[in-house]
Write a protein that holds these residues in place. Structure first.
Motif, short mmCIF file in Angstrom:
data_model
loop_
_atom_site.label_atom_id
_atom_site.label_comp_id
_atom_site.label_asym_id
_atom_site.label_seq_id
_atom_site.Cartn_x
_atom_site.Cartn_y
_atom_site.Cartn_z
N UNK A 84 0.88 -1.44 0.08
CA UNK A 84 0.06 -0.01 -0.07
C UNK A 84 0.77 1.27 0.17
N UNK A 85 1.87 1.52 0.78
CA UNK A 85 2.82 2.49 0.72
C UNK A 85 3.53 2.77 -0.58
N UNK A 86 3.92 1.86 -1.13
CA UNK A 86 4.30 1.95 -2.35
C UNK A 86 3.48 2.33 -3.61
N UNK A 87 2.11 1.81 -3.41
CA UNK A 87 1.17 2.20 -4.24
C UNK A 87 0.95 3.94 -3.91
N UNK A 88 0.91 4.24 -2.81
CA UNK A 88 0.91 5.77 -2.46
C UNK A 88 1.81 6.39 -3.27
N UNK A 89 2.95 5.91 -3.37
CA UNK A 89 4.21 6.40 -4.37
C UNK A 89 3.86 6.68 -5.58
N UNK A 90 3.17 5.59 -6.13
CA UNK A 90 2.69 5.43 -7.52
C UNK A 90 1.84 6.31 -8.01
#
Lengths: 191, 191
Positions: A84-90
């Motif tokens: 989820x926090x990588x998706x936030x970066x995307x």
């Protein structure tokens, strides 16, 4: 004075018409974006993006988009998707870049390439509830842009500033958003 | 007292060991998540998630994750992916659900199903720079959970509260995160 034609893949004539239409009727600019999420197992979930509301109508995407999220093995998942926090970066990266490219198009500036690297620092003690002194989310995020455009360095710097000034996700992450969470037991199990 | 074994697909023994290890050495809890993004055309970009830092080491995902973002036709894109603000909803949904499921596992509560619907209200005048009175990002976000678990209604309500209290992305969106953006011209065009 806006540019005309198609620049950076953006139809700037349609962009100008949209802006004129919104000036005449601000209600057209009200959007509502939607997502549904279903848990699979462990850290694996799937989000489906199907429809949204905008320009006073309900609209459906050309096809459904499915976004799998999971945690890596170190975080006890099966690594079946970005977490989820990588998706936030995307979300942040794509929003800043789209903002840069659209606003460059509106100004008649041809962009040839945009790349960015992002990283965010996160202390897992927040999520685990092990310390009240660290936050759960990112302590800070760094974004590093590389832009190739028909423009001098100061204009490219301006575009990078403008991207931050206009990007919805930059605002969502930089500033507080009110999130209302409701829910309760499921009436009938679907699993 | 934590549960043992595997619950909800989460290895709670490993979770307990991780918590013990972090208590002994908080530096293990420092993570750095990373993303790279490359613009294609118009509103279409691709984010790649490859590696991260955690538990004092650089780690690589089992495979790269590629997240395509685009805008729908109404927003002058080709609809080749969810748009950035929809990706932000996917990050929030997956994070709240993972937080709920992991913390339920730690308490020994079996979860059978979790579903959620999200929506966020956004006024396009912010992005377009047409009004200083509206923000660029979501005015508010609503999340509606349906949970099927071996627990009574008040315990399920507690889990939904706990998800919000512990979710990193809930924190990232609810509270301000400092974002530092750098960059400039690309040295050599790669497009």
């Amino acid at each position: 004075m806006m540019a005309t034609g198609k620049i950076n893949g953006v139809d700037v004539d349609r962009l100008a018409s949209t802006i004129d239409a919104i000036k005449g009727d601000p209600g057209i600019a009200s959007f509502r974006f939607r997502a549904t999420n279903r848990w699979d197992e462990g850290g694996h979930t799937e989000t489906t993006i199907h429809d949204f509301y905008g320009a006073r109508q309900d609209l459906t995407h050309q096809r459904d988009f499915h976004i799998h999220a999971d945690e890596p093995d170190l975080l006890l998942g099966k690594d079946m998707g970005a977490n989820p926090v990588e998706l936030a970066l995307s979300a942040l990266a794509s929003c800043l870049t789209t903002s840069l490219v659209y606003h460059a198009a509106a100004r008649g500036i041809t962009v040839r390439a945009v790349e960015s690297d992002l990283d965010g620092e996160l202390d897992l003690r927040g999520f685990l509830g092990l310390s009240d002194k660290v936050r759960n989310g990112y302590k800070n995020i760094n974004v590093n842009f590389r832009v190739d455009a028909d423009a001098d360095q100061s204009t490219i710097d301006e575009l990078i500033q403008l991207a931050q000034k206009r990007s919805p996700v930059f605002d969502i992450i930089s500033n507080p958003v009110s999130i209302k969470v409701n829910g309760g037991p499921m009436r009938s199990a679907k699993h």
